[in-house]
Write an enzyme that holds these catalytic residues in place. Structure first.
Site, PDB file in Angstrom:
ATOM      1  N   TYR A  47       0.823  -1.254   0.032  1.00  0.00           N
ATOM      2  CA  TYR A  47      -0.094  -0.034  -0.018  1.00  0.00           C
ATOM      3  C   TYR A  47       1.006   1.197   0.140  1.00  0.00           C
ATOM      4  O   TYR A  47       2.092   1.164   0.058  1.00  0.00           O
ATOM      5  CB  TYR A  47      -1.002  -0.078   1.274  1.00  0.00           C
ATOM      6  CG  TYR A  47      -0.356   0.380   2.560  1.00  0.00           C
ATOM      7  CD1 TYR A  47      -0.403   1.568   3.123  1.00  0.00           C
ATOM      8  CD2 TYR A  47       0.251  -0.595   3.307  1.00  0.00           C
ATOM      9  CE1 TYR A  47       0.199   1.834   4.083  1.00  0.00           C
ATOM     10  CE2 TYR A  47       0.831  -0.247   4.647  1.00  0.00           C
ATOM     11  CZ  TYR A  47       0.648   1.083   5.090  1.00  0.00           C
ATOM     12  OH  TYR A  47       1.398   1.192   6.168  1.00  0.00           O
ATOM     13  N   CYS A  48       0.153   2.429  -0.181  1.00  0.00           N
ATOM     14  CA  CYS A  48       0.860   3.808  -0.100  1.00  0.00           C
ATOM     15  C   CYS A  48      -0.010   4.771  -0.022  1.00  0.00           C
ATOM     16  O   CYS A  48      -0.720   4.582   0.986  1.00  0.00           O
ATOM     17  CB  CYS A  48       1.696   4.117  -1.646  1.00  0.00           C
ATOM     18  SG  CYS A  48       0.836   3.605  -2.931  1.00  0.00           S
ATOM     19  N   GLY A  49      -0.006   5.982  -0.706  1.00  0.00           N
ATOM     20  CA  GLY A  49      -1.095   6.609  -0.557  1.00  0.00           C
ATOM     21  C   GLY A  49      -2.278   6.617  -1.120  1.00  0.00           C
ATOM     22  O   GLY A  49      -3.492   6.620  -0.558  1.00  0.00           O
TER      23      GLY A  49
END
Length: 303
Positions: A259-261
Site C-alpha cells: 500500500y502507499c497513499g
C-alpha cells in the site's frame, strides 16, 4: 484471462519487464501496443500539497516512444465515481478502457511513463488484476529511452479502432480495508505482511498529505523510489532488489499486501515482487487515502 497461443501474439512477453533494447527491436511488430501512462505531480496552492495532472500535453509536445498511445490513468483507467483518486475501475470500465487504447485479447502490451515507472506499474497491475498477463513495463521508462538517444516522436497516435477486450477479475490481487484490519488485528487465517511503498517520511509521520499522518501498524517500509537505480532509472536486479524486501519476506508470509497513499507506489512494489518471482502479492487499493480518512483506523508514527 491469460490468452492462448495465437499467430497474432507476437512478440511474446516472458517477464513483467522489457528492456529498452527489446522494445527498440520490436517496435512496429504486429500485435504490439505501446502505452504511455504518464501522470504528473504539480503544486496545489489550495491544499499546500500536490495535485495530479494528465501527462497528455507532455506526451504530445515533449515526445514519446514512436507509435505509443496515451493511456489516461486519471480518468479513463480509474473509476471517476470512486471515493478516492485512482480508484480501480469496474470490470466493464476496464474492458472499455483497454479497448479504447487499441488493446484486445491478442495484444502484447508494453507500458511506460516519463516519471519513475510507478504509473506504468499501476497500469500493468490493472491489466494483471483483470486477467491479462501479456503486459510488461519498460524497464527505466521514457527517461532511460531518452537518455540512450533512441527515437522520439511528438503529436498524437491514434489507437487501432474496433478493438474488443474481455477481462476476468482476479479479486485475490486486491486487498480490502477489512482484510487490512484483520491483518492488523492478527485475525487472518494466513500469515500476512503489510508493505508501505510510499516515501520514508510518510512512513515515519514526519510528512503527510493527509489530515492524519503515519503508517498502518505492523507495516514495514519498502519505498518504491529506492527500488530503481538512480542513474539508469531501471529496476534493481537480483540480490540488490531482493535485499530491499528482506524486512517484508523474512517471516515467509503467505500473503504480502502493498500500500502507499493511493495505490500507485504500491503497484510499483508489487511489480518488483513479481520480478523476484513472488506470486502471493495483493495491492490495498484504498491505501492511506482510505485508511487515514477513518478516524477509528489506527496509525503509527515514529516521530
Amino acid at each position: 484471462m491469460t490468452t492462448t497461443d495465437s499467430p497474432r501474439l507476437s512478440p511474446l512477453l516472458t517477464s513483467p519487464l522489457v528492456s529498452t533494447q527489446w522494445l527498440a527491436d520490436h517496435l512496429g511488430s504486429e500485435g504490439l501496443v505501446v502505452l504511455d501512462a504518464t501522470v504528473l505531480s504539480i503544486p496545489s496552492p489550495s491544499t499546500a500539497g500536490s495535485a495530479w495532472l494528465s501527462g497528455l500535453d507532455q506526451y504530445l509536445l515533449a515526445g514519446h516512444v514512436p507509435g505509443a498511445v496515451f493511456a489516461d490513468l486519471l480518468e479513463v483507467f480509474s473509476d471517476p465515481d470512486g471515493s478516492f483518486g485512482f480508484a480501480r475501475p469496474s470490470l466493464a470500465q476496464f474492458e472499455e478502457a483497454a479497448a479504447s487504447v487499441g488493446v484486445d485479447n491478442d495484444t502484447s502490451v508494453v507500458v511506460y511513463d516519463s516519471v519513475a515507472g510507478q504509473w506504468a506499474a499501476r497500469l500493468w497491475w490493472l491489466f494483471r488484476a483483470f486477467g491479462y498477463d501479456r503486459v510488461a513495463v519498460l524497464d527505466g521508462g521514457f527517461a532511460k529511452w531518452s537518455d540512450e538517444e533512441r527515437p522520439i516522436e511528438t503529436g498524437n497516435v491514434l489507437p487501432s479502432s474496433g478493438a474488443v477486450f474481455v477481462g476476468v477479475e482476479r479479486p485475490e490481487l486486491w486487498a480490502s480495508k477489512a482484510e487490512v484490519e484483520a491483518i492488523v488485528a492478527g485475525s487472518t487465517e494466513v500469515s500476512a505482511t503489510l508493505v508501505f511503498a510510499g516515501p520514508p517520511s510518510d512512513f515515519t509521520g514526519e510528512t503527510s498529505p493527509r489530515a492524519r499522518a503515519g503508517h498502518i501498524p505492523g507495516s514495514v517500509s519498502v519505498p518504491a523510489v529506492r527500488l530503481a537505480d538512480r542513474s539508469t532509472k531501471a529496476l534493481l536486479k537480483g540480490d540488490a532488489l531482493r535485499e530491499k524486501f528482506v524486512p517484508a519476506l523474512a517471516s515467509d508470509p503467505s500473503r504480502v499486501v502493498t500500500y502507499c497513499g493511493s495505490g500507485i507506489a504500491a503497484a510499483s512494489a508489487a511489480l518488483a515482487l513479481a520480478v523476484l518471482g513472488e506470486e502471493r502479492v495483493a495491492v490495498y487499493d484504498g491505501s492511506l487515502n482510505e485508511w487515514a480518512a477513518d478516524p477509528d483506523a489506527p496509525l503509527q508514527t515514529l516521530v
